[in-house]
Design a protein around this motif. Sequence first.
Motif, mmCIF file in Angstrom:
data_model
loop_
_atom_site.group_PDB
_atom_site.id
_atom_site.type_symbol
_atom_site.label_atom_id
_atom_site.label_comp_id
_atom_site.label_asym_id
_atom_site.label_seq_id
_atom_site.Cartn_x
_atom_site.Cartn_y
_atom_site.Cartn_z
ATOM 1 N N MET A 1 55.020 62.465 26.992
ATOM 2 C CA MET A 1 54.520 61.164 26.545
ATOM 3 C C MET A 1 55.653 60.144 26.458
ATOM 4 O O MET A 1 55.506 59.001 26.866
ATOM 5 N N GLU A 2 56.805 60.583 25.913
ATOM 6 C CA GLU A 2 57.931 59.678 25.766
ATOM 7 C C GLU A 2 58.437 59.224 27.136
ATOM 8 O O GLU A 2 58.784 58.064 27.336
ATOM 9 N N ASN A 3 58.495 60.192 28.100
ATOM 10 C CA ASN A 3 58.946 59.839 29.450
ATOM 11 C C ASN A 3 57.985 58.854 30.105
ATOM 12 O O ASN A 3 58.404 57.910 30.787
ATOM 13 N N ALA A 4 56.685 59.089 29.902
ATOM 14 C CA ALA A 4 55.692 58.195 30.483
ATOM 15 C C ALA A 4 55.803 56.794 29.891
ATOM 16 O O ALA A 4 55.710 55.786 30.601
ATOM 17 N N ALA A 5 56.025 56.734 28.598
ATOM 18 C CA ALA A 5 56.176 55.434 27.946
ATOM 19 C C ALA A 5 57.427 54.724 28.429
ATOM 20 O O ALA A 5 57.431 53.504 28.648
ATOM 21 N N LEU A 6 58.512 55.507 28.600
ATOM 22 C CA LEU A 6 59.761 54.924 29.078
ATOM 23 C C LEU A 6 59.601 54.389 30.498
ATOM 24 O O LEU A 6 60.068 53.280 30.818
ATOM 25 N N LEU A 7 58.936 55.175 31.347
ATOM 26 C CA LEU A 7 58.695 54.736 32.724
ATOM 27 C C LEU A 7 57.842 53.470 32.756
ATOM 28 O O LEU A 7 58.074 52.564 33.564
ATOM 29 N N LYS A 9 57.729 51.175 30.451
ATOM 30 C CA LYS A 9 58.568 50.069 30.015
ATOM 31 C C LYS A 9 59.493 49.602 31.139
ATOM 32 O O LYS A 9 59.706 48.403 31.335
ATOM 33 N N ILE A 10 60.039 50.581 31.877
ATOM 34 C CA ILE A 10 60.933 50.243 32.991
ATOM 35 C C ILE A 10 60.174 49.475 34.070
ATOM 36 O O ILE A 10 60.658 48.474 34.600
ATOM 37 N N ALA A 15 58.985 44.430 36.764
ATOM 38 C CA ALA A 15 58.013 43.411 37.151
ATOM 39 C C ALA A 15 58.380 42.053 36.551
ATOM 40 O O ALA A 15 58.242 41.009 37.196
ATOM 41 N N SER A 16 58.862 42.078 35.312
ATOM 42 C CA SER A 16 59.250 40.843 34.643
ATOM 43 C C SER A 16 60.450 40.197 35.335
ATOM 44 O O SER A 16 60.494 38.975 35.536
ATOM 45 N N VAL A 17 61.426 41.038 35.734
ATOM 46 C CA VAL A 17 62.609 40.523 36.431
ATOM 47 C C VAL A 17 62.203 39.923 37.780
ATOM 48 O O VAL A 17 62.666 38.850 38.164
ATOM 49 N N ALA A 18 61.323 40.631 38.497
ATOM 50 C CA ALA A 18 60.863 40.130 39.795
ATOM 51 C C ALA A 18 60.142 38.798 39.640
ATOM 52 O O ALA A 18 60.340 37.877 40.436
ATOM 53 N N LEU A 19 59.308 38.680 38.612
ATOM 54 C CA LEU A 19 58.597 37.429 38.378
ATOM 55 C C LEU A 19 59.567 36.307 38.026
ATOM 56 O O LEU A 19 59.407 35.170 38.482
ATOM 57 N N THR A 20 60.586 36.635 37.224
ATOM 58 C CA THR A 20 61.588 35.638 36.858
ATOM 59 C C THR A 20 62.306 35.111 38.093
ATOM 60 O O THR A 20 62.534 33.906 38.244
#
Length: 444
Positions: A1-7, A9-10, A15-20
């Motif tokens: 679950m933690e790995n999935a959440a981390l992935l 977030k990454i 996506a946020s960086v690409a949009l920026t």
Amino acid sequence: MENAALLAKIEALEASVALTKTVNAEVFYWWCTALMIAIHAGFLAYEMGASRAKNALASGLKNLLAFAFLVPTFYFFGWWIYLAFPTGFTVSEASSAGVAWGESMGPNLGDNASGIFWAAFTLFAATTASIMSGAVIERIRMSAFTILAILLGGFVWILGASWGWHPEGWLTTSWGLHDIGAAGCVHMIAGFFTLGVLINLGPRIGRFNADGTVNHIAGHNMPMSLIGLMIIVMGFFGFLGGCIIYNGGTWMTIYNTPTTLSAFAFNTLMGVAGGMIGSYLVTRDPFWMMSGALIGVISSAPGLDVYFPALAFLISFVGGCVIPKLADMLLVRFKIDDAVGAVAVHGFGGVWGLLAAGIFASGYPNVSGPAVSFSGQLMSVVVFAILGFAPGFAASYVLKMLGLLRTDPKIELAGLDISEVPVKAYPEASTIPAFTGEALSPAE
């Protein structure tokens, strides 16, 4: 679950960086377009200043009309032409993105590029019309100028851009053309189109004596012209900014070769200075000194990405020294009455810029096609010259034959403002000493 959440977030961060990056690119071209509008404010001022007072508003109004008409023309036709014909006269599949009814040509949350690139190219189109505008002041009909401006800005120059200012343009893929700052497709084509028009339009009444000697016709406001030319120089930073591709991470030229905005900054300023100094030294004329700034930009434009700044200065200095003499030759020997030297500044300046790149950037590799060479640049010069001159001459000849090109001699003598504009440029001129010839002080 933690790995999935981390992935997750990454992925969200990426996506946020690409949009920026996408939004940053969009904002960059938005302000380039805004700066390019300053070019037209500059043309407006310098052409009105270069006109006699009786023609001031008519000269300015036709520039504004060209701008207004070219926006919808480029929307419906120009952008499609650019995308359609990079390989010659065969329509490219990419042209579908330029049809006015397509999803790319309007609000689209999935397309942050089409609108800003269309806007920048539309301002390039308007620049070509403004180049012609100054040369033909004081005798062309407003309607004739508007028709010619639409032809040049909406159809002719953009075909040249598709051929030579496009990553897949055949002038680059076949001959290795290198013209980063659009000296060929914008300046050369506009200059040679204007030459074709001037041949049919003829000189202003009183420009030449019966024995062929030249009479000087001064504009009514030199300071206004100088300010206008300086505003054009400022606007060229937006123009040249629109010539570089920003993808959010790196800078690329129109040909997909790497560059930096710093390279453009070095060479643009050095080019401006070289052209100004060269033109001043050979003319001592403030109008030509500031026109030399434009000569400098155009002379160094094809190689802004690769020139050493001192070389850009030298190339522009040579252009600044030579181009005013070519303008004199057109006037004295060939009786071409170009009111502001547009054919020499833009047409011949573009020729020199392209040939200089063939000399000093020879061997520089292209992503598509052969390396830069003098022969490739020279052949491209011939193509641009023909593409500009032929339609300019043909269209103006037709208008001339129909009696639609030039204003009536009586109106020309009285001033175009009387027939073309319902208001006066200087309604209080009769009471202002500067306009009546009265002394402003005992010393004068």
